[in-house]
Design a protein around this motif. Structure first.
Motif, mmCIF file in Angstrom:
data_model
loop_
_atom_site.group_PDB
_atom_site.id
_atom_site.type_symbol
_atom_site.label_atom_id
_atom_site.label_comp_id
_atom_site.label_asym_id
_atom_site.label_seq_id
_atom_site.Cartn_x
_atom_site.Cartn_y
_atom_site.Cartn_z
ATOM 1 N N TYR A 201 0.828 -1.212 0.000
ATOM 2 C CA TYR A 201 0.000 0.000 0.000
ATOM 3 C C TYR A 201 0.857 1.255 0.000
ATOM 4 C CZ TYR A 201 -4.229 -2.691 0.415
ATOM 5 O OH TYR A 201 -5.260 -3.551 0.151
ATOM 6 N N TRP A 203 0.406 5.528 -0.179
ATOM 7 C CA TRP A 203 -0.624 6.530 0.076
ATOM 8 C C TRP A 203 -0.842 7.384 -1.174
ATOM 9 C CZ3 TRP A 203 -4.365 6.570 3.361
ATOM 10 C CH2 TRP A 203 -5.170 7.703 3.439
ATOM 11 N N GLU A 208 -6.989 6.083 -1.289
ATOM 12 C CA GLU A 208 -8.011 6.857 -0.570
ATOM 13 C C GLU A 208 -9.416 6.456 -1.035
ATOM 14 O OE1 GLU A 208 -7.326 11.158 -0.061
ATOM 15 O OE2 GLU A 208 -5.292 10.737 -0.732
ATOM 16 N N ILE A 211 -10.348 3.033 0.373
ATOM 17 C CA ILE A 211 -10.723 3.113 1.791
ATOM 18 C C ILE A 211 -12.187 3.531 1.888
ATOM 19 C CG2 ILE A 211 -10.346 4.398 3.944
ATOM 20 C CD1 ILE A 211 -7.343 4.523 3.113
ATOM 21 N N HIS A 222 -13.258 4.844 8.318
ATOM 22 C CA HIS A 222 -12.030 4.922 7.515
ATOM 23 C C HIS A 222 -10.835 4.383 8.306
ATOM 24 C CE1 HIS A 222 -13.321 7.816 4.119
ATOM 25 N NE2 HIS A 222 -14.326 7.081 4.523
ATOM 26 N N GLU A 223 -10.771 4.747 9.593
ATOM 27 C CA GLU A 223 -9.642 4.329 10.429
ATOM 28 C C GLU A 223 -9.625 2.796 10.569
ATOM 29 O OE1 GLU A 223 -11.769 6.843 11.142
ATOM 30 O OE2 GLU A 223 -10.262 8.351 10.593
ATOM 31 N N VAL A 226 -8.241 1.232 7.430
ATOM 32 C CA VAL A 226 -6.778 1.387 7.357
ATOM 33 C C VAL A 226 -6.084 0.374 8.261
ATOM 34 C CG1 VAL A 226 -4.842 2.920 7.920
ATOM 35 C CG2 VAL A 226 -6.794 3.806 6.641
ATOM 36 N N THR A 227 -6.496 0.303 9.529
ATOM 37 C CA THR A 227 -5.748 -0.536 10.487
ATOM 38 C C THR A 227 -6.181 -2.003 10.441
ATOM 39 O OG1 THR A 227 -7.313 0.149 12.175
ATOM 40 C CG2 THR A 227 -5.210 1.312 12.133
ATOM 41 N N LEU A 230 -6.466 -2.843 5.496
ATOM 42 C CA LEU A 230 -5.340 -2.609 4.587
ATOM 43 C C LEU A 230 -4.002 -2.987 5.219
ATOM 44 C CD1 LEU A 230 -6.204 0.775 2.826
ATOM 45 C CD2 LEU A 230 -6.887 -1.535 2.222
ATOM 46 N N PHE A 239 2.291 3.009 5.198
ATOM 47 C CA PHE A 239 2.144 3.168 3.761
ATOM 48 C C PHE A 239 3.511 3.525 3.178
ATOM 49 C CE2 PHE A 239 -2.180 3.983 5.213
ATOM 50 C CZ PHE A 239 -2.929 3.299 4.264
#
Ligand code: NAD
Length: 274
Positions: A201, A203, A208, A211, A222-223, A226-227, A230, A239
């Motif tokens: 991944y 950034w 984006e 996500i 979203h958080e 990400v955690t 992804l 990233f």
């Protein structure tokens, strides 16, 4: 060839001086980072990709002014083979024969295979895989004739391993790695190298958007995407940056990259070491 003192200095400090590069999909994200790295090393660059025309023109002017190189822009739609041929011809006319081709343009769609829209499959295969074939086919004769060429295909960790819901993307990126190996073998004695970079991944706007899509599909924040989705696959839990991908591309295109060919180089924080 005899170089003047200033040409020798330029060649040492900016090793891609005099080279002409095309970077597909370079109006944004990784492609833009790669275009910057190549320009920083002295290469003239053809940008390509979609976006607001005024913003693209500003990017082109900034790149040219900042690094003192020629920069041009081709609006070719890489899902159209005839537009890819036009882009290569435009680069040749505007800046000279193409020394460096970076096949970077890519799109994504996430859905279970049984529900995957056929039109999305076709589009992803066209942009992420077939466009690399068409562009390589168009630049290779001139590279072989001149005894120099650098082809860098931006694949993905998904060119080496799979994830659910990304059937077209994973198939296309595995295809890019296979295409890379074949081109490398065919050109091994011609002064041409062909490599794939396989980022985890990075950034960029593409990530984006993913996500946002995954947050909607799974009812997550979203958080959490990400955690918990992804970066769980990426052991270093960070990233990668577009500058890191750009620097590796510039290395492959320089003289110290001459023996690296047919490789799928991972920049994935250990993802594919599992
Ligand atoms: P991005 O969405 O920021 O940029 C994609 C670029 O491709 C844009 O310039 C866009 O205009 C261009 N593009 C899209 N369709 C096109 C078409 N039909 N014709 C011409 N240009 C087109 O995406 P990114 O994250 O910078 O991704 C760049 C490449 O890196 C892709 O091939 C992607 O699969 C790969 N990649 C990205 C990541 C990541 O985490 N961002 C990871 C692994 C691989």
């Amino acid at each position: 060839m005899t170089l003047t003192a200033s040409e020798t200095a330029a060649a040492l400090t900016r090793p891609l001086t005099g080279r002409v590069a095309i970077v597909t999909g370079s109006t944004s994200g990784i492609g833009l980072g790669i275009a910057e790295s190549l320009a920083e090393q002295g290469a003239a660059v053809v940008l390509n990709g979609f976006g607001d025309p005024a913003q693209i023109e500003q990017t082109r002017e900034t790149l040219s002014a900042l690094y003192g190189v020629e920069a041009a822009y081709s609006p070719a739609d890489l899902s159209m083979p005839e537009q890819i041929a036009e882009m290569i011809a435009f680069a040749h006319d505007a800046l000279g024969p193409v020394d460096i081709l970076v096949n970077n343009a890519g799109i994504q769609h996430v859905a279970p295979v049984a529900e995957f829209p056929t039109a999305k499959w076709d589009a992803i295969l066209a942009v992420n895989l077939s466009s690399a074939f068409h562009a390589i086919k168009a630049v290779l004769p001139s590279m072989v004739e001149r005894g120099f060429g650098r082809i860098v295909n931006i694949a993905s960790a998904h060119g080496l391993v799979a994830s659910p819901f990304k059937s077209a993307y994973v198939a296309a990126k595995h295809g890019v790695v296979g295409l890379t190996k074949t081109v490398a073998l065919e050109t091994a004695r011609a002064g041409v190298t062909c490599n794939a970079i396989c980022p985890g991944y990075v950034w960029t706007p593409l990530v984006e958007r993913q996500i946002a899509d995954q947050a909607r599909a799974h009812g997550m924040t979203h958080e959490q995407v990400v955690t918990d989705v992804l970066l769980t696959a990426q052991p270093n839990r960070r990233f990668a940056t577009v500058e890191e991908i750009g620097a590796l591309t510039a290395f492959l295109c320089g003289r110290h990259g001459a023996s690296v060919t047919g490789a799928a180089l991972t920049v994935d924080g250990g993802w594919t070491a599992h």
